[in-house]
Scaffold this active site. Structure first.
Site, PDB file in Angstrom:
ATOM      1  N   HIS A  10      10.005  57.413   3.206  1.00  0.00           N
ATOM      2  CA  HIS A  10      10.460  56.505   4.019  1.00  0.00           C
ATOM      3  C   HIS A  10      10.931  56.535   5.631  1.00  0.00           C
ATOM      4  CE1 HIS A  10      14.201  56.556   1.826  1.00  0.00           C
ATOM      5  NE2 HIS A  10      14.424  56.800   2.956  1.00  0.00           N
TER       6      HIS A  10
HETATM    7  P1  TYD Z   1      16.122  53.545  -1.847  1.00  0.00           P
HETATM    8  O1  TYD Z   1      16.990  54.106  -0.888  1.00  0.00           O
HETATM    9  O2  TYD Z   1      14.399  54.080  -1.721  1.00  0.00           O
HETATM   10  O3  TYD Z   1      15.769  54.738  -2.333  1.00  0.00           O
HETATM   11  P2  TYD Z   1      15.028  56.242  -1.959  1.00  0.00           P
HETATM   12  O4  TYD Z   1      14.541  57.111  -0.946  1.00  0.00           O
HETATM   13  O5  TYD Z   1      15.971  57.925  -3.075  1.00  0.00           O
HETATM   14  O6  TYD Z   1      13.998  56.164  -3.212  1.00  0.00           O
HETATM   15  O7  TYD Z   1      17.123  52.660  -2.529  1.00  0.00           O
HETATM   16  C1  TYD Z   1      16.648  52.889  -3.980  1.00  0.00           C
HETATM   17  C2  TYD Z   1      17.398  51.552  -4.204  1.00  0.00           C
HETATM   18  O8  TYD Z   1      19.114  51.512  -4.000  1.00  0.00           O
HETATM   19  C3  TYD Z   1      17.179  50.021  -3.076  1.00  0.00           C
HETATM   20  O9  TYD Z   1      16.872  49.125  -4.220  1.00  0.00           O
HETATM   21  C4  TYD Z   1      18.189  49.687  -2.138  1.00  0.00           C
HETATM   22  C5  TYD Z   1      19.302  50.656  -2.945  1.00  0.00           C
HETATM   23  N1  TYD Z   1      20.429  50.940  -2.263  1.00  0.00           N
HETATM   24  C6  TYD Z   1      21.278  50.411  -1.986  1.00  0.00           C
HETATM   25  O10 TYD Z   1      22.320  49.286  -2.210  1.00  0.00           O
HETATM   26  N2  TYD Z   1      22.438  50.808  -1.582  1.00  0.00           N
HETATM   27  C7  TYD Z   1      21.952  52.161  -0.656  1.00  0.00           C
HETATM   28  O11 TYD Z   1      23.610  52.316   0.400  1.00  0.00           O
HETATM   29  C8  TYD Z   1      20.777  53.022  -0.575  1.00  0.00           C
HETATM   30  C9  TYD Z   1      20.421  54.118  -0.519  1.00  0.00           C
HETATM   31  C10 TYD Z   1      20.356  52.142  -0.919  1.00  0.00           C
END
Ligand code: TYD
Length: 143
Positions: free
Chosen positions: A58
């Site tokens: 992303h």
């Molecule tokens: P995501 O940013 O999509 O993870 P990655 O980029 O590492 O694959 O986040 C994964 C999940 O965690 C998503 O459901 C949202 C949650 N999340 C939070 O609740 N707070 C946060 O600060 C972050 C970064 C993610």
């Protein structure tokens, strides 16, 4: 509105201080201009990543981040829509500064790897661009 978008050349490796002691090493990170150019509003960490699993995939519209491999190693792919490169993080005293508007993927986690993320803003799902097609539209790039 013609907002200046960052390129991958703006995403730099920052050498963090290392306090070497015979009883172990210590690295401190301060927000603001000293280490990263933004105040830290949020800290999170990624751990227990199963083998052959990728994270990221992303971009963010406003969020800046610094990534640190506090344990183990992983590769960070950064992409501004025109250029893409892979940076390996494998030392706890290097931070990778990720500017807003950059597509990122995190891959090849070693066993026991921990990704520490220092972020400029609180969590906001609306700040994410989770589709590469939408990312290219956001960057105004036609393929
Ligand atoms: P995501 O940013 O999509 O993870 P990655 O980029 O590492 O694959 O986040 C994964 C999940 O965690 C998503 O459901 C949202 C949650 N999340 C939070 O609740 N707070 C946060 O600060 C972050 C970064 C993610």
């Amino acid at each position: 509105m013609n907002k200046k978008l960052h390129s991958i050349a703006d995403c730099k490796i920052i050498q963090l201080g290392k306090h070497y002691r015979p009883n172990g090493n210590l690295t401190a990170v301060e927000g603001g201009n000293k280490d990263m150019g933004f105040e830290i509003k949020r800290v999170y960490y990624i751990y227990d990543v199963p083998g052959a699993t990728d994270r990221g995939g992303h971009a963010h519209k406003e969020l800046a981040q610094m990534l640190v491999a506090v344990s183990g190693s992983f590769d960070v792919v950064i992409d501004d829509g025109k250029e893409r490169k892979t940076i390996t993080l494998n030392r706890p005293y290097y931070g990778l500064l990720l500017q807003p508007g950059i597509w990122r993927e995190i891959k090849n986690f070693s066993s026991g790897a921990i990704t520490l993320v220092l972020a400029s803003l609180p969590y906001d799902e609306h700040d994410y661009i989770r589709s590469y097609t939408k990312f290219m539209e956001y960057r105004n790039i036609r393929r």
